[in-house]
Design a protein around this motif. Structure first.
Motif, PDB file in Angstrom:
ATOM      1  N   MET A   1       3.941 -21.414 -10.628  1.00 25.36           N
ATOM      2  CA  MET A   1       4.415 -20.203 -11.320  1.00 25.36           C
ATOM      3  C   MET A   1       5.464 -19.500 -10.458  1.00 25.36           C
ATOM      4  O   MET A   1       5.265 -19.270  -9.277  1.00 25.36           O
ATOM      5  CB  MET A   1       3.232 -19.266 -11.563  1.00 25.36           C
ATOM      6  N   VAL A   2       6.571 -19.180 -11.072  1.00 27.07           N
ATOM      7  CA  VAL A   2       7.613 -18.486 -10.310  1.00 27.07           C
ATOM      8  C   VAL A   2       7.545 -16.998 -10.621  1.00 27.07           C
ATOM      9  O   VAL A   2       7.593 -16.583 -11.769  1.00 27.07           O
ATOM     10  CB  VAL A   2       9.014 -19.030 -10.669  1.00 27.07           C
ATOM     11  N   ASP A   3       7.399 -16.224  -9.599  1.00 23.55           N
ATOM     12  CA  ASP A   3       7.363 -14.773  -9.764  1.00 23.55           C
ATOM     13  C   ASP A   3       8.737 -14.231  -9.393  1.00 23.55           C
ATOM     14  O   ASP A   3       9.169 -14.339  -8.256  1.00 23.55           O
ATOM     15  CB  ASP A   3       6.280 -14.201  -8.839  1.00 23.55           C
ATOM     16  N   LYS A   4       9.422 -13.682 -10.374  1.00 24.60           N
ATOM     17  CA  LYS A   4      10.781 -13.228 -10.061  1.00 24.60           C
ATOM     18  C   LYS A   4      10.770 -12.010  -9.140  1.00 24.60           C
ATOM     19  O   LYS A   4      11.779 -11.644  -8.565  1.00 24.60           O
ATOM     20  CB  LYS A   4      11.567 -12.947 -11.339  1.00 24.60           C
ATOM     21  N   LEU A   5       9.606 -11.388  -9.033  1.00 26.06           N
ATOM     22  CA  LEU A   5       9.528 -10.252  -8.115  1.00 26.06           C
ATOM     23  C   LEU A   5       8.862 -10.698  -6.819  1.00 26.06           C
ATOM     24  O   LEU A   5       8.061  -9.998  -6.230  1.00 26.06           O
ATOM     25  CB  LEU A   5       8.722  -9.127  -8.757  1.00 26.06           C
ATOM     26  N   SER A   6       9.196 -11.889  -6.376  1.00 30.62           N
ATOM     27  CA  SER A   6       8.469 -12.449  -5.247  1.00 30.62           C
ATOM     28  C   SER A   6       8.623 -11.581  -4.000  1.00 30.62           C
ATOM     29  O   SER A   6       9.621 -10.899  -3.823  1.00 30.62           O
ATOM     30  CB  SER A   6       8.953 -13.864  -4.952  1.00 30.62           C
ATOM     31  N   GLY A   7       7.624 -11.660  -3.155  1.00 36.95           N
ATOM     32  CA  GLY A   7       7.669 -10.913  -1.898  1.00 36.95           C
ATOM     33  C   GLY A   7       7.317  -9.458  -2.051  1.00 36.95           C
ATOM     34  O   GLY A   7       7.367  -8.699  -1.098  1.00 36.95           O
ATOM     35  N   ASN A   8       6.949  -9.043  -3.246  1.00 32.38           N
ATOM     36  CA  ASN A   8       6.739  -7.616  -3.437  1.00 32.38           C
ATOM     37  C   ASN A   8       5.315  -7.220  -3.765  1.00 32.38           C
ATOM     38  O   ASN A   8       5.079  -6.090  -4.154  1.00 32.38           O
ATOM     39  CB  ASN A   8       7.675  -7.096  -4.529  1.00 32.38           C
ATOM     40  N   ARG A   9       4.378  -8.142  -3.595  1.00 31.80           N
ATOM     41  CA  ARG A   9       2.994  -7.760  -3.869  1.00 31.80           C
ATOM     42  C   ARG A   9       2.395  -7.080  -2.639  1.00 31.80           C
ATOM     43  O   ARG A   9       1.751  -6.059  -2.752  1.00 31.80           O
ATOM     44  CB  ARG A   9       2.165  -9.003  -4.246  1.00 31.80           C
ATOM     45  N   ILE A  10       2.593  -7.688  -1.496  1.00 30.68           N
ATOM     46  CA  ILE A  10       2.069  -7.096  -0.259  1.00 30.68           C
ATOM     47  C   ILE A  10       3.226  -6.913   0.717  1.00 30.68           C
ATOM     48  O   ILE A  10       3.935  -7.860   1.037  1.00 30.68           O
ATOM     49  CB  ILE A  10       0.970  -7.990   0.370  1.00 30.68           C
ATOM     50  N   LEU A  11       3.440  -5.695   1.156  1.00 31.63           N
ATOM     51  CA  LEU A  11       4.528  -5.400   2.091  1.00 31.63           C
ATOM     52  C   LEU A  11       3.933  -5.023   3.443  1.00 31.63           C
ATOM     53  O   LEU A  11       3.201  -4.031   3.543  1.00 31.63           O
ATOM     54  CB  LEU A  11       5.379  -4.232   1.570  1.00 31.63           C
TER      55      LEU A  11
ATOM     56  N   ASP B   1       4.782 -16.459  -1.445  1.00 31.46           N
ATOM     57  CA  ASP B   1       5.922 -15.579  -1.692  1.00 31.46           C
ATOM     58  C   ASP B   1       5.487 -14.223  -2.239  1.00 31.46           C
ATOM     59  O   ASP B   1       6.307 -13.420  -2.648  1.00 31.46           O
ATOM     60  CB  ASP B   1       6.956 -16.264  -2.597  1.00 31.46           C
ATOM     61  N   LYS B   2       4.201 -13.962  -2.243  1.00 30.28           N
ATOM     62  CA  LYS B   2       3.735 -12.627  -2.634  1.00 30.28           C
ATOM     63  C   LYS B   2       3.940 -11.612  -1.517  1.00 30.28           C
ATOM     64  O   LYS B   2       3.949 -10.406  -1.752  1.00 30.28           O
ATOM     65  CB  LYS B   2       2.243 -12.667  -2.965  1.00 30.28           C
ATOM     66  N   CYS B   3       4.043 -12.098  -0.296  1.00 32.45           N
ATOM     67  CA  CYS B   3       4.075 -11.192   0.852  1.00 32.45           C
ATOM     68  C   CYS B   3       5.451 -11.144   1.498  1.00 32.45           C
ATOM     69  O   CYS B   3       6.166 -12.138   1.519  1.00 32.45           O
ATOM     70  CB  CYS B   3       3.074 -11.638   1.912  1.00 32.45           C
ATOM     71  N   SER B   4       5.806  -9.997   2.016  1.00 29.95           N
ATOM     72  CA  SER B   4       7.007  -9.927   2.829  1.00 29.95           C
ATOM     73  C   SER B   4       6.860  -8.839   3.890  1.00 29.95           C
ATOM     74  O   SER B   4       5.929  -8.043   3.855  1.00 29.95           O
ATOM     75  CB  SER B   4       8.248  -9.709   1.965  1.00 29.95           C
ATOM     76  N   VAL B   5       7.803  -8.847   4.818  1.00 29.21           N
ATOM     77  CA  VAL B   5       7.728  -7.950   5.974  1.00 29.21           C
ATOM     78  C   VAL B   5       8.896  -6.980   5.941  1.00 29.21           C
ATOM     79  O   VAL B   5      10.022  -7.364   5.637  1.00 29.21           O
ATOM     80  CB  VAL B   5       7.805  -8.768   7.290  1.00 29.21           C
ATOM     81  N   ILE B   6       8.623  -5.724   6.235  1.00 31.55           N
ATOM     82  CA  ILE B   6       9.694  -4.739   6.416  1.00 31.55           C
ATOM     83  C   ILE B   6       9.688  -4.347   7.893  1.00 31.55           C
ATOM     84  O   ILE B   6       8.666  -3.882   8.405  1.00 31.55           O
ATOM     85  CB  ILE B   6       9.464  -3.508   5.520  1.00 31.55           C
ATOM     86  N   ILE B   7      10.802  -4.591   8.556  1.00 27.31           N
ATOM     87  CA  ILE B   7      10.887  -4.230   9.975  1.00 27.31           C
ATOM     88  C   ILE B   7      11.620  -2.900  10.104  1.00 27.31           C
ATOM     89  O   ILE B   7      12.720  -2.739   9.580  1.00 27.31           O
ATOM     90  CB  ILE B   7      11.631  -5.310  10.782  1.00 27.31           C
TER      91      ILE B   7
END
Lengths: 316, 372
Positions: free
Chosen positions: A1-11, A184-190
């Motif tokens: 499944m491709v989530d077009k809002l990837s990386g934005n579930r857990i920041l 790809d649900k997760c991403s990092v903000i530095i």
């Protein structure tokens, strides 16, 4: 499944100590909430910075509403471990017995990474939660994470546990959490400040975090910048303008001196920011202004939140 | 005059500039003619480079002071620096206290040991003190400045080493190593069965191998206890001696100042000489009250978008933060009323950058009182 809002579930929000991680996590929550999302702010016990900033009294380990559709949780590893043991030892009677033994208390402080794992693992459960209509209950989940230097061990907790527990249920648990963190649900903000040392650290972290065994970097934020709006650093320009606008001539020397010091500051800051931009071309960089003092921390978070709008996706 | 310290320990939370301050204190001592060592943990790249700490780890290396020839007073003493490596220090201790090289190897290769020596919270703090003790014994420095590991709470530094020792000597050992031996001889076998069951239960819910690794680690380690324990005692004696002074490095933000006050309240329960606070990263104050009001009025009268207006607005913003810094420092001083506590407010050009040894020397001048 491709989530077009990837990386934005857990920041995961991180950065060198003292750069304003907690205030910015709160500001992100405010920005998402205002855009119609249902954010969850997460911090880890014994920290209570966010709880303090958003000014609520929360029960430890309980999801607590800050406002409608805006939630906070303080995850304690002790509570997470107790929950985990209960779940593993289905029979409550046995788990109570185990939890009360001296052995358990010793083991839980000795077992390598287990407490840390279950604390991070709590995010897995929170991410799974849905409302009655099947929508995400919390979206996004904003995690005020350990500072750089401790951040990579933090996101790698499941991996180090997997190395220790080569078989068995703990390994399975670690795998489950690891798969989520690397998805790809997760991403990092530095977060950085426009200072040489903080930027060097952010750049080093970026190098360390690239690669398959880490979540992707969503953005690098330069917090507390004064230079971004300053176009000219030519002191002669200011000298001329101050000559024109200062009716009271006695103010001239002190004001010019101030502007001169300020320009030195601006130049240093611009150099540091340039250094960052020179090394980064694949990750967006967002610059946030320095907020004047005299406000409490919640007002600072509120003042910062509109500047975070470029990061906010449409509510789903 | 106060006691001349032989060791200065800088504690504080992450991001307050502890490493830079430690290096600057070391340099101040070198200016004063002292043979000085700065022990640091994970210094920022640029600081490490300028101090010549790139390659040699875990042992003192001279800082190339020639770089100061054109920007500072002559250096009468000397300055060495070293980067502490937790794991190497720990490994050396294991080798030292093991009864045989084979026993040492068994521990060094145990996967649980890798966790304890590298990732377990408190290992770094404990090893910093261990290394300090070793260096103090083996070298003849006039002053050793110790930078402590970054922590969310400064007090961790005082509590973590004990936690590690407790863990190593904890009851876990007894439960794990002897689930089935000797105790039954004195008729306690029924009682003893309960822990056995729990161990069995744990083996099934956490996985067998880790329990075995743990068991091996603790049983091998039992061999080293007495060595470790007496060593820890000696380290503690050193830390509470009058020759060792503690300073807390903090910054003028609300949470850092709250943390400093909290640290002070807890620290009193420990047998250490707390000498003072170093409030780092203070913003520069641009205006006095009269000028500030006038400049604010002039600024408001300018057109929005006028570059001069933008610039003056930003000076007023920075100035407001400088004022808040002042209030926070006053708050700290009001909360901690003690004749014995000194305050240092080091400041660099605009308090922002530290790029080379010359700026470190500039910072050192503001900290001279600590070593003098």
């Amino acid at each position: 499944m491709v989530d077009k809002l990837s990386g934005n579930r857990i920041l995961f929000v991180t950065g060198k100590g003292g750069v304003g991680k907690s205030i910015l996590s709160a500001a992100l929550g405010i920005a998402y909430h205002r855009a119609g999302h249902r954010p969850l702010l997460v911090e880890f016990f014994p920290d209570k910075r966010i709880e303090h900033i958003v000014n609520i009294k929360a029960e430890p380990y309980m999801e607590t509403e800050i406002q409608k559709n805006f939630t906070y949780i303080n995850i304690s590893s002790e509570a997470a471990l107790a929950e985990y043991v209960k779940r593993q030892l289905i029979l409550d009677v046995i788990s109570k017995f185990v939890l009360n033994t001296k052995f358990y208390r010793h083991f839980s402080s000795t077992a390598p990474g287990l407490k840390e794992l279950v604390a991070v693992g709590k995010l897995y459960d929170l991410e799974k939660k849905r409302d009655d209509e099947g929508r995400y209950l919390y979206d996004p989940i904003i995690v005020d994470s350990p500072q750089l230097g401790k951040f990579i061990p933090f996101v790698k907790t499941p991996q180090s546990v997997m190395n220790m527990f080569r078989i068995g249920p703990v390994k399975k648990e670690a795998e489950k959490v690891n798969n989520l963190i690397l998805s790809d649900k997760c991403s990092v903000i530095i977060i950085s400040t426009p200072e040489d040392m903080a930027i060097t650290e952010a750049l080093e972290a970026k190098v360390e975090l690239s690669g398959m065994e880490h979540p992707a970097i969503k953005t690098i934020i330069i917090n507390m910048a004064v230079s971004s709006k300053i176009d000219t650093t030519d002191i002669r320009y200011y000298e001329k303008r101050l000559n024109e606008v200062l009716d009271d001539r006695s103010l001239f020397p002190a004001t010019l001196d101030t502007v001169q010091k300020f320009i030195t500051y601006v130049k240093m800051e611009k150099r540091a920011v340039q250094e960052l931009n020179d090394h980064i071309n694949d990750v967006p960089v967002l610059t946030l202004p320095l907020i004047p003092a005299g406000e409490d921390e919640l007002s600072i978070a509120e003042a910062l939140s509109p500047h975070l709008e470029p990061l906010i996706t449409e509510a789903r | 005059m106060k006691n001349q310290p032989e060791v200065i320990v800088c504690v504080g939370t992450g991001g307050v500039g502890k490493t830079t301050i430690s290096a600057a204190i070391g340099m101040a001592a070198a200016f004063r003619g002292k043979k000085t060592l700065v022990m640091t943990i994970d210094p920022a790249k640029r600081l490490a480079q300028s101090m010549g700490m790139r390659e040699l780890k875990n042992s003192p290396t001279p800082v190339p002071m020639k770089a100061l020839n054109n920007c500072a007073q002559p250096v009468k003493g000397s300055l060495d620096a070293m980067i502490l490596e937790t794991r190497t220090t720990f490994n050396n201790l294991i080798k030292k206290y093991s009864s045989s090289p084979e026993k040492a190897d068994a521990i060094l290769n145990n996967s649980y040991y890798h966790y304890v020596s590298g990732e377990l919270a408190g290992s770094e703090d404990y090893m910093a003190m261990e290394k300090l003790y070793e260096i103090k014994k083996e070298y003849d420095y006039d002053l050793i400045v110790v930078d402590t590991p970054p922590a969310r709470h400064a007090i961790n530094f005082l509590t973590a080493p004990n936690r590690l020792i407790q863990l190593i000597s904890s009851g876990v050992l007894k439960w794990l190593i002897r689930p089935s031996t000797s105790v039954s001889m004195i008729g306690l076998n029924i009682l003893n069965r309960a822990p056995q069951k729990i161990v069995k239960l744990l083996k099934s819910y956490v996985g067998l191998e880790i329990v075995e690794d743990l068991t091996e680690f603790f049983s091998e380690f039992s061999d080293l206890y007495s060595g470790f324990k007496s060593r820890a005692k000696e380290v503690n004696t050193l830390l509470s001696s009058a020759k060792v002074q503690f300073y807390m490095v903090t910054v003028p933000t609300q949470d850092a100042i709250d943390e400093a006050i909290y640290f002070y309240s807890i620290m009193k329960g420990y047998d250490i000489n707390f000498a003072g606070f170093i409030v780092n990263k203070i913003h520069i104050a641009f205006y006095d009250d009269a000028l500030r009001t006038k400049i604010a009025r002039i600024t408001r009268a300018l057109d929005a978008g006028d570059p001069l207006r933008t610039t003056l607005e930003q000076t007023l913003t920075l100035d407001s933060i400088a004022l808040r810094d002042k209030h926070l420092i006053a708050h700290l001083k009001a909360k901690i009323k003690s004749q014995k506590i000194d305050y240092y407010l080091p400041s660099l050009i605009m308090d922002r950058e530290l790029t080379n040894l010359c700026s470190l020397a500039e910072l050192a001048q503001t900290l001279d009182g600590i070593v003098g």
